[in-house]
Design a protein around this motif. Structure first.
Motif, PDB file in Angstrom:
ATOM      1  N   GLU A  43      53.197  68.723 -14.503  1.00  0.00           N
ATOM      2  CA  GLU A  43      53.070  67.924 -15.733  1.00  0.00           C
ATOM      3  C   GLU A  43      53.036  68.807 -16.976  1.00  0.00           C
ATOM      4  O   GLU A  43      53.565  68.435 -18.030  1.00  0.00           O
ATOM      5  CB  GLU A  43      51.810  67.058 -15.640  1.00  0.00           C
ATOM      6  CG  GLU A  43      51.950  65.928 -14.618  1.00  0.00           C
ATOM      7  CD  GLU A  43      50.679  65.136 -14.426  1.00  0.00           C
ATOM      8  OE1 GLU A  43      49.614  65.597 -14.919  1.00  0.00           O
ATOM      9  OE2 GLU A  43      50.720  64.072 -13.779  1.00  0.00           O
ATOM     10  N   LYS A  44      52.404  70.002 -16.878  1.00  0.00           N
ATOM     11  CA  LYS A  44      52.388  70.921 -18.018  1.00  0.00           C
ATOM     12  C   LYS A  44      53.786  71.475 -18.287  1.00  0.00           C
ATOM     13  O   LYS A  44      54.205  71.627 -19.453  1.00  0.00           O
ATOM     14  CB  LYS A  44      51.398  72.058 -17.752  1.00  0.00           C
ATOM     15  CG  LYS A  44      51.271  73.056 -18.895  1.00  0.00           C
ATOM     16  CD  LYS A  44      50.813  72.399 -20.182  1.00  0.00           C
ATOM     17  CE  LYS A  44      49.390  71.877 -20.089  1.00  0.00           C
ATOM     18  NZ  LYS A  44      48.914  71.354 -21.395  1.00  0.00           N
ATOM     19  N   GLN A  76      55.753  68.838 -20.001  1.00  0.00           N
ATOM     20  CA  GLN A  76      55.320  68.766 -21.402  1.00  0.00           C
ATOM     21  C   GLN A  76      55.955  69.876 -22.228  1.00  0.00           C
ATOM     22  O   GLN A  76      56.289  69.681 -23.408  1.00  0.00           O
ATOM     23  CB  GLN A  76      53.793  68.873 -21.470  1.00  0.00           C
ATOM     24  CG  GLN A  76      53.222  68.758 -22.875  1.00  0.00           C
ATOM     25  CD  GLN A  76      51.713  68.990 -22.900  1.00  0.00           C
ATOM     26  OE1 GLN A  76      51.053  69.024 -21.852  1.00  0.00           O
ATOM     27  NE2 GLN A  76      51.160  69.155 -24.085  1.00  0.00           N
ATOM     28  N   ALA A  77      56.168  71.049 -21.611  1.00  0.00           N
ATOM     29  CA  ALA A  77      56.717  72.191 -22.351  1.00  0.00           C
ATOM     30  C   ALA A  77      58.216  72.070 -22.582  1.00  0.00           C
ATOM     31  O   ALA A  77      58.690  72.192 -23.719  1.00  0.00           O
ATOM     32  CB  ALA A  77      56.404  73.483 -21.592  1.00  0.00           C
ATOM     33  N   TYR A 106      56.163  80.516 -19.664  1.00  0.00           N
ATOM     34  CA  TYR A 106      55.484  79.432 -20.377  1.00  0.00           C
ATOM     35  C   TYR A 106      54.312  79.928 -21.205  1.00  0.00           C
ATOM     36  O   TYR A 106      53.976  79.319 -22.238  1.00  0.00           O
ATOM     37  CB  TYR A 106      55.050  78.346 -19.383  1.00  0.00           C
ATOM     38  CG  TYR A 106      56.227  77.538 -18.873  1.00  0.00           C
ATOM     39  CD1 TYR A 106      56.867  76.613 -19.698  1.00  0.00           C
ATOM     40  CD2 TYR A 106      56.727  77.720 -17.585  1.00  0.00           C
ATOM     41  CE1 TYR A 106      57.957  75.888 -19.245  1.00  0.00           C
ATOM     42  CE2 TYR A 106      57.813  76.995 -17.133  1.00  0.00           C
ATOM     43  CZ  TYR A 106      58.423  76.084 -17.970  1.00  0.00           C
ATOM     44  OH  TYR A 106      59.512  75.372 -17.526  1.00  0.00           O
ATOM     45  N   GLU A 129      48.777  76.819 -25.268  1.00  0.00           N
ATOM     46  CA  GLU A 129      48.632  75.494 -24.668  1.00  0.00           C
ATOM     47  C   GLU A 129      49.503  75.308 -23.429  1.00  0.00           C
ATOM     48  O   GLU A 129      49.296  74.389 -22.644  1.00  0.00           O
ATOM     49  CB  GLU A 129      48.978  74.412 -25.702  1.00  0.00           C
ATOM     50  CG  GLU A 129      50.423  74.473 -26.188  1.00  0.00           C
ATOM     51  CD  GLU A 129      50.743  73.328 -27.135  1.00  0.00           C
ATOM     52  OE1 GLU A 129      50.422  72.169 -26.779  1.00  0.00           O
ATOM     53  OE2 GLU A 129      51.296  73.603 -28.212  1.00  0.00           O
ATOM     54  N   PHE A 130      50.490  76.208 -23.250  1.00  0.00           N
ATOM     55  CA  PHE A 130      51.378  76.107 -22.079  1.00  0.00           C
ATOM     56  C   PHE A 130      51.119  77.223 -21.064  1.00  0.00           C
ATOM     57  O   PHE A 130      51.935  77.451 -20.176  1.00  0.00           O
ATOM     58  CB  PHE A 130      52.843  76.150 -22.518  1.00  0.00           C
ATOM     59  CG  PHE A 130      53.225  75.040 -23.450  1.00  0.00           C
ATOM     60  CD1 PHE A 130      53.091  73.717 -23.049  1.00  0.00           C
ATOM     61  CD2 PHE A 130      53.691  75.302 -24.717  1.00  0.00           C
ATOM     62  CE1 PHE A 130      53.434  72.677 -23.903  1.00  0.00           C
ATOM     63  CE2 PHE A 130      54.034  74.274 -25.575  1.00  0.00           C
ATOM     64  CZ  PHE A 130      53.900  72.952 -25.177  1.00  0.00           C
ATOM     65  N   LEU A 144      50.067  78.437 -17.950  1.00  0.00           N
ATOM     66  CA  LEU A 144      49.769  77.829 -16.654  1.00  0.00           C
ATOM     67  C   LEU A 144      48.588  78.491 -15.954  1.00  0.00           C
ATOM     68  O   LEU A 144      47.913  77.862 -15.138  1.00  0.00           O
ATOM     69  CB  LEU A 144      51.004  77.893 -15.741  1.00  0.00           C
ATOM     70  CG  LEU A 144      52.289  77.250 -16.272  1.00  0.00           C
ATOM     71  CD1 LEU A 144      53.402  77.383 -15.230  1.00  0.00           C
ATOM     72  CD2 LEU A 144      52.071  75.784 -16.626  1.00  0.00           C
ATOM     73  N   LEU A 196      45.228  76.626 -16.368  1.00  0.00           N
ATOM     74  CA  LEU A 196      45.067  75.250 -15.902  1.00  0.00           C
ATOM     75  C   LEU A 196      44.074  75.170 -14.738  1.00  0.00           C
ATOM     76  O   LEU A 196      43.987  76.076 -13.897  1.00  0.00           O
ATOM     77  CB  LEU A 196      46.415  74.677 -15.466  1.00  0.00           C
ATOM     78  CG  LEU A 196      47.463  74.517 -16.566  1.00  0.00           C
ATOM     79  CD1 LEU A 196      48.760  73.977 -15.975  1.00  0.00           C
ATOM     80  CD2 LEU A 196      46.970  73.609 -17.677  1.00  0.00           C
TER      81      LEU A 196
END
Length: 445
Positions: free
Chosen positions: A149-150, A153-154, A207, A213-214, A216, A219
């Motif tokens: 999902e991340k 989003q990227a 990423y 914010e991206f 990984l 997370l």
């Protein structure tokens, strides 16, 4: 427990894989609850459970093999008796004598094939479950879902599809079909599950460069980091120091460069143990004995089997060296479990009195043949009775009025419709033939 699964196998084997997937999901759920969320351990337990479930089929197959060792000399003698005789009468006689031998021992010539036909799709489906753990184990799939999902989003997975890294592009081409078939999330999860640790590092670096914010590596899932040395994915995949998501070939290359020789040894053990356990399984299996009466075709087949038994362990070693270590662990665990089963089955069979089993089977076969003979005699008697009745009716036809003939014709038509679908060889079919014969005589007269 979440039973919403990801990209699963479809087609003929899909429903079998789904059932096995529930078993794998349940096993992982239990070991996760006791603090051992490890895919390697789940694979071993899963292999044990599935092989135990198939144990009745295995026992039947081995029992057939044991009886075959006694059947083969008799069938070979029959084949030698009719050797060179290709006329229909001789071939039919040979088949009847061979069928009588199998009946005496209470087995079918296709007895072993039936067990294999049942086991084969189960084993293929089991392989599919092992190959796609996130699709069948909910917690593993949900962990990868956070990463997917991340990534969406990227850039909607653009880097995975256009990275220019050969190994990533190759993985996307083989396993990322869902990315372009309307399910981007599942496709990305499938790809992330297949890429190596080195490729995952490249994905994370790409990423992270797009912004914090991206990243990984930051997370989390259920309060735990997903990536990194202590991350969930490494915890899932780490088995005695080896990442079972990587192939032994890549593990050896990376570990050798880093001087981690313990990992090199562990990675080499996977294909070696796979080949060794496969070879031991072959040795434990009941071996077919031959004698001087064995014909050329059978001798060629047995020679081919010997060559296959030599090649398969080597093939297993090569596949386990190039595929992810998890597959090698599955093959090795399966070979060990089957080997233990074979030892137990062999000891059980050694205690059995096969002569007594053959005696009981012969008695059952004799009763069955006697019953069939009596049934055939009843069918013949019934057919003869119908023939006489129809002949008597034909004699009466000459003295019938026109109205009686019309009524008789209607009854014959109704009977013909009812019996037109009669099974060949049945009493109805025989009655039809008699009817047709009588009608033909009537037309001639």
């Amino acid at each position: 427990m979440n039973f919403i699964l990801l990209t699963q196998s479809s087609g003929f084997l899909g429903w079998i894989a789904k059932i096995l997937g529930y078993i794998m999901n349940g096993i992982f759920f239990v070991i996760d609850k006791i603090g051992l969320p490890n895919i390697g351990l789940a694979i071993i337990l899963f292999t044990i459970v599935v092989n135990l479930l198939m144990l009745p089929l295995t026992i039947k197959q081995q029992k057939f093999s044991k009886l075959s060792a006694k059947i083969t000399p008799e069938t070979q003698a029959i084949q030698a008796k009719y050797k060179g005789k290709q006329d229909q009468a001789s071939m039919m006689a040979q088949n009847q004598e061979i069928q009588a031998v199998y009946a005496k021992y209470g087995v079918s010539p296709s007895g072993s094939c039936i067990q294999l036909l049942i086991q084969f799709p189960i084993l293929l489906s089991l392989y599919k479950v092992i190959q796609s753990i996130p699709a069948y184990v909910s917690k593993v799939g949900d962990t990868f879902r956070v990463l997917a999902e991340k990534i969406i989003q990227a850039d909607n997975g653009a880097f995975l599809q256009e990275s220019g890294v050969d190994s990533i592009s190759h993985t996307v081409a083989i396993y990322g079909k869902a990315m372009t078939n309307g399910n981007l999330t599942n496709g990305i999860i499938d790809v992330l599950n297949k890429i190596s640790s080195a490729d995952m590092d490249q994905v994370v670096s790409h990423y992270a460069a797009m912004g914090a914010e991206f990243d990984l590596s930051k997370l989390t899932y259920e309060g735990q980091l997903i990536l990194g040395d202590g991350g969930l994915i490494n915890t899932y995949n780490n088995f005695i120091g080896l990442n079972i998501g990587d192939s032994p070939s890549s593990l050896i290359t990376t570990a050798w460069a880093a001087g981690a020789y313990g990992i090199v040894i562990g990675a080499l053990l996977i294909p070696i143990l796979s080949a060794l356990t496969q070879w031991l399984n072959v040795k434990l299996m009941p071996q077919q004995k031959t004698d001087n009466k064995t014909d050329g075709q059978q001798s060629t087949m047995m020679q081919s089997m010997k060559i296959m038994n030599m090649i398969m362990p080597l093939f297993s070693a090569w596949m386990c060296y190039t595929l992810p270590a998890g597959m090698g662990l599955y093959w090795t665990a399966g070979s060990v479990v089957r080997g233990i089963q074979q030892v137990v089955i062999n000891r059980h069979f050694d205690k059995m009195d096969f002569d007594e089993i053959i005696k009981r089977n012969s008695a059952k076969s004799a009763k069955k043949m006697e019953k069939l003979k009596k049934n055939q005699e009843r069918i013949n008697a019934y057919a003869n009775m119908n023939t006489r009745n129809m002949q008597n009716k034909a004699n009466v036809n000459s003295s019938m009025t026109e109205a009686e003939k019309e009524r008789a014709m209607k009854e014959a038509t109704d009977y013909s419709r009812m019996s037109s679908s009669a099974k060949p060889g049945s009493m109805a079919a025989k009655a039809n033939k008699v009817k047709e014969y009588n009608e033909g005589k009537g037309r001639e007269s």
